[in-house]
Design an enzyme around this catalytic site. Structure first.
Site, PDB file in Angstrom:
ATOM      1  CE  LYS A   1     -17.090   9.238  27.553  1.00  0.00           C
ATOM      2  NZ  LYS A   1     -15.613   9.237  27.502  1.00  0.00           N
TER       3      LYS A   1
ATOM      4  CD  GLU B   1      -3.877   2.860  22.461  1.00  0.00           C
ATOM      5  OE1 GLU B   1      -4.424   3.745  23.119  1.00  0.00           O
ATOM      6  OE2 GLU B   1      -4.077   2.724  21.230  1.00  0.00           O
TER       7      GLU B   1
ATOM      8  NE  ARG C   1     -47.918  28.538  31.286  1.00  0.00           N
ATOM      9  CZ  ARG C   1     -48.914  28.451  32.167  1.00  0.00           C
ATOM     10  NH1 ARG C   1     -49.578  29.544  32.530  1.00  0.00           N
ATOM     11  NH2 ARG C   1     -49.245  27.284  32.680  1.00  0.00           N
TER      12      ARG C   1
ATOM     13  CG  ASN D   1     -12.110  11.841  27.417  1.00  0.00           C
ATOM     14  OD1 ASN D   1     -12.659  10.753  27.301  1.00  0.00           O
ATOM     15  ND2 ASN D   1     -11.165  12.255  26.601  1.00  0.00           N
TER      16      ASN D   1
ATOM     17  NE  ARG E   1     -10.625  10.971  31.667  1.00  0.00           N
ATOM     18  CZ  ARG E   1      -9.994  10.924  30.489  1.00  0.00           C
ATOM     19  NH1 ARG E   1      -9.126  11.880  30.170  1.00  0.00           N
ATOM     20  NH2 ARG E   1     -10.239   9.957  29.640  1.00  0.00           N
TER      21      ARG E   1
END
Ligand code: UD1
Ligand code: CA
Length: 472
Positions: free
Chosen positions: A27, A161, A340, A234, A20
């Site tokens: 992920k 579940e 920098r 997710n 997803r």
């Protein structure tokens, strides 16, 4: 009672791809609060266990996840095929089952979990003669989570579940956060009793609750006040939410430690950043990476500060951008300066608007206040670099250094063609192109001599007026 000296092993489940996220990247490689999700999990684990007792279960993009977790001493368990949260433990059995003490299980995609909460979980097992404990939370909407079904004496009877729950069970608002601590010996003794006998044909780690219950072992639940601590990421919306929460946490910490943050909701500060007391951070500042800021500084609005070290009493004007810079006490930089990597500003030196530094050391009290580029340069204490000064450090092939002594005065719009040296106390006339060394206390003047033609303009006007109007 075994006490907290009992060793703890932490397993971090991180094998999933996370479909997803709609990403080419696994992920746990996505970032929140300035770190990858897997780094967060490993850091939390390191607070409760030594590296040799931390194991990451990897699957998708295993090599990249290993690299991101990068902590010497931690172990990895390959789960090539992801057959469920229980399966993730089964594949690690050879490495894990020989480790005694407690077995804590967390997720790689839950960066908000606090080590203190994990400790509370372990203490619950430790003090409560339970075989294990899990984290749960009362949620207004527990959709998608496993539900905690309580049994006798408040212990957990089973976890159902979402997909397998009865309408009655779906009304339970206490959700399983998926974070566990088990007595290792008991866990491994019963682990074979897990069966993939569910519609998904997966090994569910949640089944261990019922399995232990069958042999008269109790599993407790530790309710946390705020389910967001166990937020599992997710999708990108949850990633942004976790990022926001982590940053909010960091800002609160800093404010409680004595840092003033104006409009904190606009400010971004990475977890590892250190800031001293009485420093003021103005709106929209972004302070990231390995940055340290001293006491009593002011960080101007919309400044970006990355991997930099800033001493006490430093003032950064708005819209200043720096990376890999070092600013000593009392420096003033900005607004609109660009520092920098390798910029080193000594005490009380100043850089102003549209001044760019790269690999340059600006001596104590030296000033470059307007419109300059100073690259590969060393500038002595107290020198003044005029507006528009450019060090021409690059010849198209190589970079060359510019050395300016102490107490020098470089006139505006000077072009210093490197390699070149300007001695202590020397002057460079405005508008010069300097290609050869200017010795100490000398004047370097490198521009065309000015010519003045008396009356030239008046005569020109007279000439133009004498022409017939519109004539040829
Ligand atoms: C799990 C729990 C659920 C709980 C929820 C909390 C089970 C069966 N259910 O459900 O009760 O409410 O977490 O978030 O455990 N992973 C692996 N290997 C695998 C499968 C998963 O490493 O084979 C990892 C995933 O990458 C992920 C984590 O384990 O980080 C959780 O897996 P996921 O499939 O998301 O479990 P849930 O369905 O959320
Ligand atoms: Ca999940």
């Amino acid at each position: 009672m075994e006490g907290m000296e009992t060793p703890v092993t932490v397993v971090i489940l991180a094998a999933g791809l996370g479909t997803r996220m709609k990403s080419k990247m696994a992920k746990v490689l996505h970032r929140a609060g300035g770190k990858t999700l897997i780094e967060h999990a490993v850091e939390t684990a390191l607070e409760i266990a030594p590296a040799e007792r931390i194991f990451v279960v990897v699957g998708h993009q295993a090599e990249r996840v290993r690299a991101a977790a990068r902590t010497p001493g931690i172990g990895f368990i390959e789960q090539a095929e992801q057959l469920g949260t229980g399966h993730a433990l089964l594949v690690g059995r050879a490495a894990l089952a020989k480790l005694d003490g407690y077995l804590a299980i967390i997720y790689g995609d839950g960066p908000l979990l606090r080590a203190s909460t994990l400790r509370r979980l372990i203490e619950t097992v430790d003090g409560g003669n339970a075989a294990g404990a899990l984290l749960s939370a009362e949620m207004a909407d527990p959709t998608g989570y496993g539900r905690v079904v309580r049994g006798a004496g408040d212990s957990v009877k089973t976890i159902v579940e979402q997909k397998a729950a009865s309408p009655k069970q779906l009304e339970i608002r206490e959700a399983n956060m998926g974070i566990y601590c088990y007595r290792a010996e008991l866990f491994w003794r019963h682990v074979d009793e897990m069966r993939p006998d569910n519609p998904a044909h997966e090994y569910y780690l949640t089944d261990m609750v019922e399995i232990l219950g069958r042999s008269e072992q109790r599993v407790a639940a530790v309710k946390i006040d705020d389910a967001r601590e166990c937020l599992g990421i997710n999708n990108r919306i949850e990633l942004a939410e976790a990022d926001r929460l982590l940053r909010e946490r960091k800002l609160r910490e800093l404010m409680l430690e004595g840092v003033t943050i104006e409009r904190p909701e606009t400010v971004t500060i990475d977890g590892g950043v250190e800031i001293g007391i009485d420093t003021v951070i103005e709106p929209f500042a972004r302070i990231v990476g390995a940055t340290r800021i001293g006491e009593n500084c002011r960080i101007g609005a919309s400044s970006v500060i990355e991997d930099s070290t800033i001493g006490d009493e430093v003032e950064i004007g708005p819209l200043t951008v720096m990376t890999g810079a070092r600013l000593e006490r009392g420096v003033k930089a900005g607004p609109f300066s660009r520092l920098r990597p390798g910029s080193h500003l000594d005490e009380n030196s100043h850089v102003g608007n549209f001044v760019e530094l790269k690999k340059t050391r600006l001596g104590a009290g030296a000033k470059a206040n307007h419109l300059a580029y100073l690259g590969d340069a060393e500038i002595g204490a107290g020198s003044n670099i005029g507006a528009g000064t450019i060090t021409c450090n690059y010849d198209g092939t190589d970079k060359h250094p510019t050395r300016i002594g102490a107490g020098a005065f470089v006139g505006s719009n000077s072009t210093l063609v490197a390699p070149v040296e300007i001695g202590d106390g020397a002057y460079v006339a405005a508008g010069s192109v300097i290609t050869t060394p200017v010795p100490a206390d000398a004047l370097g003047l490198g521009r065309a001599h000015q010519v003045v033609k008396e009356d030239w303009a008046r005569k020109r006007r007279a000439r133009l007026a004498a022409k017939p109007a519109g004539g040829k």
